[in-house]
Design a protein around this motif. Structure first.
Motif, PDB file in Angstrom:
ATOM      1  N   THR A 116      -0.246   4.766   4.602  1.00  0.00           N
ATOM      2  CA  THR A 116      -0.232   4.453   5.832  1.00  0.00           C
ATOM      3  C   THR A 116      -0.998   5.097   6.938  1.00  0.00           C
ATOM      4  OG1 THR A 116       1.856   4.360   7.657  1.00  0.00           O
ATOM      5  CG2 THR A 116       1.532   6.409   6.524  1.00  0.00           C
ATOM      6  N   ALA A 171      -4.175  -7.585  -7.558  1.00  0.00           N
ATOM      7  CA  ALA A 171      -3.937  -7.182  -5.968  1.00  0.00           C
ATOM      8  C   ALA A 171      -4.984  -7.945  -5.295  1.00  0.00           C
ATOM      9  CB  ALA A 171      -4.088  -5.677  -5.791  1.00  0.00           C
ATOM     10  N   SER A 230      -4.423  -0.762  -4.145  1.00  0.00           N
ATOM     11  CA  SER A 230      -4.023  -0.261  -2.751  1.00  0.00           C
ATOM     12  C   SER A 230      -5.126  -0.689  -1.712  1.00  0.00           C
ATOM     13  CB  SER A 230      -3.560   1.101  -2.629  1.00  0.00           C
ATOM     14  OG  SER A 230      -2.626   1.343  -1.663  1.00  0.00           O
ATOM     15  N   LEU A 264     -10.609   5.002  -1.185  1.00  0.00           N
ATOM     16  CA  LEU A 264      -9.455   4.418  -2.128  1.00  0.00           C
ATOM     17  C   LEU A 264     -10.140   3.765  -3.029  1.00  0.00           C
ATOM     18  CD1 LEU A 264      -6.884   3.848   0.752  1.00  0.00           C
ATOM     19  CD2 LEU A 264      -6.882   5.589  -1.035  1.00  0.00           C
ATOM     20  N   SER A 269       0.608  -1.278   0.058  1.00  0.00           N
ATOM     21  CA  SER A 269      -0.045   0.034  -0.162  1.00  0.00           C
ATOM     22  C   SER A 269       0.901   1.279   0.073  1.00  0.00           C
ATOM     23  CB  SER A 269      -0.996   0.274   1.289  1.00  0.00           C
ATOM     24  OG  SER A 269      -1.579   1.403   1.346  1.00  0.00           O
ATOM     25  N   CYS A 270       0.371   2.480  -0.637  1.00  0.00           N
ATOM     26  CA  CYS A 270       1.225   3.470  -0.739  1.00  0.00           C
ATOM     27  C   CYS A 270       0.461   4.486   0.346  1.00  0.00           C
ATOM     28  CB  CYS A 270       0.892   4.108  -1.998  1.00  0.00           C
ATOM     29  SG  CYS A 270      -0.812   4.708  -2.567  1.00  0.00           S
ATOM     30  N   HIS A 326      -5.516  -4.438   0.914  1.00  0.00           N
ATOM     31  CA  HIS A 326      -5.414  -4.025   2.415  1.00  0.00           C
ATOM     32  C   HIS A 326      -5.862  -4.987   3.178  1.00  0.00           C
ATOM     33  CE1 HIS A 326      -5.890  -2.024   6.326  1.00  0.00           C
ATOM     34  NE2 HIS A 326      -5.008  -0.902   5.515  1.00  0.00           N
ATOM     35  N   GLY A 384      -3.896   2.294  -9.574  1.00  0.00           N
ATOM     36  CA  GLY A 384      -2.846   1.827  -8.355  1.00  0.00           C
ATOM     37  C   GLY A 384      -3.444   2.070  -7.137  1.00  0.00           C
ATOM     38  N   ILE A 385      -4.424   3.210  -6.887  1.00  0.00           N
ATOM     39  CA  ILE A 385      -5.063   3.425  -5.488  1.00  0.00           C
ATOM     40  C   ILE A 385      -5.999   2.439  -5.351  1.00  0.00           C
ATOM     41  CG2 ILE A 385      -6.238   5.232  -4.328  1.00  0.00           C
ATOM     42  CD1 ILE A 385      -3.263   5.908  -5.034  1.00  0.00           C
ATOM     43  N   ASN A 409      -3.884 -10.632  -2.220  1.00  0.00           N
ATOM     44  CA  ASN A 409      -3.923 -10.577  -0.770  1.00  0.00           C
ATOM     45  C   ASN A 409      -4.281 -11.713   0.039  1.00  0.00           C
ATOM     46  OD1 ASN A 409      -5.319  -9.807   1.533  1.00  0.00           O
ATOM     47  ND2 ASN A 409      -6.728  -8.005   0.495  1.00  0.00           N
TER      48      ASN A 409
END
Length: 141
Positions: free
Chosen positions: A5, A81, A55, A44, A2-3, A59, A51-52, A85
């Motif tokens: 935090t 993604a 992310s 998001l 993930s970009c 998660h 890309g977001i 996961n």
């Protein structure tokens, strides 16, 4: 990865101090999942940038309904993604085993939580690389 935090300044400080004195980082718990965290993940997942959205798909605390919605995402990176996961459930992985993109199906093939019916379908996959990845993983287990 993930970009975004979700660590507080205090958590970052504690992790830095732990790295300096050799304390195992695993002794630090992740922050609690709050309504705010879930709202951010949902936001998001609707971002116009793939890309977001990826992310959010990657998660660990993304709710199952959100992951299932992202399984319909038009961008392969988002669905990859999801398949990568570690917290994806068997029902989602079974669904992704039928994805149009071979890259997604390959990640399902290596996922430890992929259900037997998904593995069975992937063993008959039209793409030889998907079958090869599954065979490699199956032989090493």
């Amino acid at each position: 990865m993930s970009c975004v935090t979700f660590l507080t300044d205090e958590q970052r400080r504690r992790l830095h101090l732990a790295a300096l004195d050799g304390t195992p980082v695993s002794t630090f718990r992740s922050p609690e999942v709050t309504g705010s965290t879930l709202r951010r993940l949902r936001a998001l997942a609707q971002d116009p940038r793939p890309g977001i959205r990826a992310s959010a798909a990657a998660h660990r605390h993304a709710p199952a309904d959100l992951l299932h919605t992202l399984a319909d995402d038009e961008d392969t990176r988002v669905r990859v993604a999801l398949a990568r996961n570690a917290w994806a459930g068997p029902d989602l992985l079974d669904r992704l085993a039928g994805d149009a993109a071979a890259a997604v199906r390959q990640w399902v093939a290596v996922h430890p939580a992929a259900p037997a019916q998904a593995r069975k379908r992937l063993a008959q996959d039209e793409d030889p690389q998907v079958r090869a990845v599954l065979a490699m993983v199956t032989s090493s287990r």
